[in-house]
Design an enzyme around this catalytic site. Sequence first.
Site, mmCIF file in Angstrom:
data_model
loop_
_atom_site.group_PDB
_atom_site.id
_atom_site.type_symbol
_atom_site.label_atom_id
_atom_site.label_comp_id
_atom_site.label_asym_id
_atom_site.label_seq_id
_atom_site.Cartn_x
_atom_site.Cartn_y
_atom_site.Cartn_z
ATOM 1 N N ASP A 281 -7.938 -4.791 -0.498
ATOM 2 C CA ASP A 281 -8.402 -6.031 -1.717
ATOM 3 C C ASP A 281 -7.836 -7.072 -1.450
ATOM 4 O O ASP A 281 -8.767 -7.950 -2.269
ATOM 5 C CB ASP A 281 -8.170 -5.422 -3.053
ATOM 6 C CG ASP A 281 -7.690 -3.228 -3.144
ATOM 7 O OD1 ASP A 281 -8.872 -3.604 -3.371
ATOM 8 O OD2 ASP A 281 -7.598 -2.955 -3.570
ATOM 9 N N HIS B 250 0.979 -1.273 -0.433
ATOM 10 C CA HIS B 250 -0.056 0.165 -0.104
ATOM 11 C C HIS B 250 0.003 1.611 -0.210
ATOM 12 O O HIS B 250 2.053 0.941 0.795
ATOM 13 C CB HIS B 250 -0.983 -0.312 1.093
ATOM 14 C CG HIS B 250 -2.185 1.219 1.308
ATOM 15 N ND1 HIS B 250 -1.355 2.041 1.331
ATOM 16 C CD2 HIS B 250 -3.238 1.015 0.597
ATOM 17 C CE1 HIS B 250 -2.981 2.825 1.571
ATOM 18 N NE2 HIS B 250 -3.706 2.480 0.860
#
Length: 459
Positions: A391, A332
Site C-alpha cells: 500500500d 505486514h
Amino acid sequence: MVIRSNSIIEERLDELAKVVQSNSYISPELYNRYNVKRGLRNQNGTGVLVGITRVGSVIGYDQTDGAKIPVEGNLYYRGVDMSDIVSGFQSDGRMGFEEVVYLLLFGELPTREQLADFNELLDACRELPHSYKEDVILKIPSQNIMNKLQRTILTLYSYDENPDDTSVRNVLAQSINLIAKTPLIAAYAYQAKRHYFDNQSLVLHTPKVGVGTAENMLHLIRTDSNYTREEVEMLDLLMVVHAEHGGGNNSSFATHVVSSSGTDTYSAMATAIGALKGPKHGGANLMVASMFEEIKKNVSNWENEADLSDYLAKILDKKAFDGKGLIYGMGHAVYTLSDPRTVLLKKKAQELSRHKGLDREYNLIADVERISSKLIQEKTNKDYAPSANVDMYSGFVFDMLGIPRDLFTPIFAVSRIAGWSAHRLEQILDDKIMRPAYVNLSELRPYTPIDERVIPSGE
C-alpha cells in the site's frame, strides 16, 4: 402518530450503545487466559493454521524452535515465484494479468495457444446482460464504488439461469464471467457516481476486444480513452501483484468460509468484496494516500529529513494524522524484511515518476519508508526494521495513472477476484463446512419475568 425528533433518536442510541459496549466487550487478556488465538494469530505473530491450499503462498518468515525468524519476502502463485512471472512477461513485452488468472484458476502456466484461447474467452464474456447498465448500475448509483460493486455482483444472480449449481464446471463458468465483467461494472459504477453525485458528463465506453483487462480499465474510466503503453504496463503490474495473496488474508479466508456453506458464487464474491472494503484490508491504500496529504500539509520542506522525521514521530505518538499511532503502508502481518509486491511496484513507480516529472513525490515516499522503518523499530524494540507493504506505493501509482481514489480499492477487487475464484473452487471440492468453536463467557442465569426486571444501578 408521534414522530420523534432526531435529538431524541441520537440520545437514545447513545444510551443503547453504552449498553452494548458494557455487555459485548471482550478484554484481550481473556484470550490469553483461555488460550484463544485473537485474530487467528499466535502470540509470536504467526498465523493459526486453518486450512490447506495450493493456490497461493506468502513467505515472510522462517520458524526455528517456535521462534519467528525474519527473512526476505516471497509470494508464489501456484508454486511459481510471482517475481519470476513478472520478469517473464515483461521481458517478452507482454501484459501478464490474464496469464496470472489462468495460472491461478487452472494451476498451470498457459502455452501461447492456451493463453490466446483464454483471452478470447474473456473477450466473449466482457458483455453485460441486456439493459443491465441502465436498470442495475445507472438507476441506483452509489457514492462508494465498493458498495456498488458488491450490490451489482449480487444482482447478477438474477440473470443466471443456474445460479445455485456448485459443480466445478458451473462455478468455473461463473468465475470466468465475473473476472471478465467486474472491470466493466466497476468502471460504469464510477461513471454513474461522477454523473449523479459529481455533476459530470456521463460517458460509457464499450469495452475493446483483444487488448486485455488493464487496457480496458483505462479505456473505460477515462472519458477521452487516451492512455500510453507505459501506463497500461504499470496498471497491469499493479493488477498482477494484487491478484492473489494466499488463503489467510481476510477476504480470501472469508471466501473459504462462506463457500464452505454451499452458497452461490455471487454471494461468495460479494462477501469477499465486503471484507476487502475495510480500511484494515484493501482500503489501506486510501489511508496511505490521506496520510501523505497530511505530511505535505504539515512538513513545509519534504527534503529536510529532520522535519520529516519529527512529523513521523508525532504520527507514531498519536499526536498527528488520525491519532491511531500508525504509519500506514509500513509493516505486514506476514512479511518481515521485505514485501515482494512492494519491491516490484517501487521499481516501476520510480520509472514512471521520472517520465511524469514526479520525482519529488516519489522521493518523499521513499524517505518516509526509510525513516519510519527506523522509528518503528526503535519504538517497538523489534530485532528487525519493518518493511513497507504494497500500500505504500500502490496509491502513488494510482495517482500517477490519474485513477481517481474512488477506484483505488475497486481495482484491487477487480484484480483479486481471480484469487478468490481459485480459492472458492478449491473449497467446494473440499466439501466440508467451516464450523470453529468459541469460548462462551456468559454465566447461566434464570429467566426473569418482565415485571420483575430492574434497571441496574448506574444506568
